[in-house]
Design a protein around this motif. Structure first.
Motif, PDB file in Angstrom:
ATOM      1  N   GLY A  20     -28.265  18.092 -30.716  1.00 39.71           N
ATOM      2  CA  GLY A  20     -29.491  17.150 -30.929  1.00 39.71           C
ATOM      3  C   GLY A  20     -30.469  17.279 -29.939  1.00 39.71           C
ATOM      4  N   THR A  22     -32.179  14.778 -28.618  1.00 36.96           N
ATOM      5  CA  THR A  22     -32.560  13.595 -27.630  1.00 36.96           C
ATOM      6  C   THR A  22     -31.681  13.773 -26.375  1.00 36.96           C
ATOM      7  N   LYS A  23     -32.236  13.794 -25.185  1.00 35.10           N
ATOM      8  CA  LYS A  23     -31.683  13.943 -23.860  1.00 35.10           C
ATOM      9  C   LYS A  23     -31.209  12.811 -23.530  1.00 35.10           C
ATOM     10  N   ALA A  24     -29.817  12.661 -22.947  1.00 33.97           N
ATOM     11  CA  ALA A  24     -29.168  11.401 -22.319  1.00 33.97           C
ATOM     12  C   ALA A  24     -29.915  11.157 -20.880  1.00 33.97           C
ATOM     13  N   GLU A  31     -29.670   2.723 -21.261  1.00 35.80           N
ATOM     14  CA  GLU A  31     -29.768   3.120 -22.658  1.00 35.80           C
ATOM     15  C   GLU A  31     -31.417   2.621 -22.837  1.00 35.80           C
ATOM     16  N   SER A  36     -31.551   2.259 -29.991  1.00 34.42           N
ATOM     17  CA  SER A  36     -30.901   3.666 -29.417  1.00 34.42           C
ATOM     18  C   SER A  36     -31.943   4.780 -29.593  1.00 34.42           C
ATOM     19  N   TYR A  38     -31.383   7.631 -29.885  1.00 33.62           N
ATOM     20  CA  TYR A  38     -30.662   8.798 -30.729  1.00 33.62           C
ATOM     21  C   TYR A  38     -31.036   8.696 -32.373  1.00 33.62           C
ATOM     22  N   LYS A  41     -30.395  13.589 -35.992  1.00 32.71           N
ATOM     23  CA  LYS A  41     -30.164  15.121 -35.657  1.00 32.71           C
ATOM     24  C   LYS A  41     -29.257  15.201 -34.378  1.00 32.71           C
ATOM     25  N   ASP A  42     -28.622  13.934 -33.735  1.00 36.30           N
ATOM     26  CA  ASP A  42     -28.012  13.942 -32.587  1.00 36.30           C
ATOM     27  C   ASP A  42     -26.438  13.466 -33.157  1.00 36.30           C
ATOM     28  N   ARG A  44     -22.406  14.132 -32.187  1.00 32.83           N
ATOM     29  CA  ARG A  44     -21.350  14.408 -31.397  1.00 32.83           C
ATOM     30  C   ARG A  44     -19.839  14.668 -32.099  1.00 32.83           C
ATOM     31  N   LEU A  57     -25.601  10.180 -35.063  1.00 38.49           N
ATOM     32  CA  LEU A  57     -26.102   8.937 -34.354  1.00 38.49           C
ATOM     33  C   LEU A  57     -27.244   8.289 -34.745  1.00 38.49           C
TER      34      LEU A  57
END
Length: 127
Positions: A20, A22-24, A31, A36, A38, A41-42, A44, A57
């Protein structure tokens, strides 16, 4: 947690943990607030038993989850996806595997603003 607990509790990381754009962020409580960052497209990935679980997500606007790590041109998925379901359901979801992604049609009735977990079953999917 109750709805997607099977995809959370007693799972193991898959060979590639996610995908995805989005970078954490790093650090505790980073957060960024109640919304969120996210989106659909993100994704896990975790395994449990013989199944691969994909935690998406965010809900895709067109109800099609696109799992790019599981596309036909990506060597990550060793084996075939034979069945895709929602946690707690035996009803199979429609899906197709293209060169770019595994595309899963999500039922509108299951729509959830935080996203969805799906279970992928098949031959050597989780290995």
């Amino acid at each position: 947690m109750g709805q997607f607990g099977d995809a959370i509790y007693s799972t193991r990381p898959w060979r590639r943990n996610g995908e995805g754009p989005t970078k954490a962020t790093t650090g505790l409580f980073s957060e960024g607030g109640p919304v969120s960052p996210y989106g659909a497209k993100d994704v896990r990935y975790v395994t449990k038993g013989e199944n691969l679980h994909a935690l998406i997500l965010g809900w895709p606007n067109d109800n099609i989850a696109r799992l790019t790590l599981l596309g036909g041109d990506d060597p990550t998925l060793r084996g075939d996806v034979r069945r895709v379901t929602l946690p707690g359901s035996t009803e199979p979801l429609a899906f197709k595997r293209t060169a770019d992604a595994l595309e899963v049609t999500l039922p509108q009735a299951a729509r959830n603003k935080i996203g969805v977990a799906i279970i992928l079953s098949g031959d050597k999917v989780s290995a």
